[in-house]
Design a protein around this motif. Structure first.
Motif: not given
Length: 160
Positions: A111-114, A126-127, A132-134, A143-145
């Protein structure tokens, strides 16, 4: 940070936040209080930069304590048994091959907090994490970076 935004954390993340919170409450608060006492002993507070600095530090520490307490209050903890390995999800470790540079990388999706890019812990927001999710082993992902498009092939998905 919104007062009731759900924060997704692993057990490791919860432990890290609890440790920082304990340090701030027990050690850092006392240090700042002592700095304020010393600064007050110098006299005139209107031109006392040590006092101003100590009060600013106190405000930062108290703000951080409030933020951490809020994160814990709104935490959704990802249990290791809940981490799926058939597709990329929060809490899993993903081994990918960067097809442009022909190198293998391992990311832990958190998660964003970690998030801690230096430790290869990337946020699901994050991009790269979002891209990558799923996805599943064998998938190729573009992936657009910030500096263009990166293409990864997912080699492995596992629990930490």
């Amino acid at each position: 940070m919104s007062d009731n935004k759900q924060v997704i954390l692993t057990y490791e993340g919860v432990k890290k936040i609890e440790e920082e919170l304990e340090y701030l409450k027990t050690v850092k608060r006392k240090e700042v209080t002592q700095k304020i006492k010393v600064a007050v002993s110098y006299g005139d507070l209107s031109e006392n930069s040590e006092y101003d600095e100590a009060k600013n530090e106190q405000a930062f520490v108290e703000g951080r304590i409030a933020t951490l307490e809020n994160m814990l209050k709104n935490a959704k903890v990802i249990d290791d048994e809940d981490i799926k390995t058939d597709s990329v999800s929060i809490g899993c470790v993903v081994k990918v091959k960067d097809l442009e540079f022909d190198e293998e990388l391992e990311f832990t999706i958190v998660g964003s907090a970690e998030a801690d890019p230096m430790q290869m812990k990337i946020s699901n927001e994050a991009p790269i994490g979002r891209g990558l999710m799923g996805k599943r082993v064998g998938d190729k992902v573009e992936i657009q970076v910030p500096d263009g498009v990166s293409t990864y092939e997912i080699l492995e998905i596992r629990r930490h």
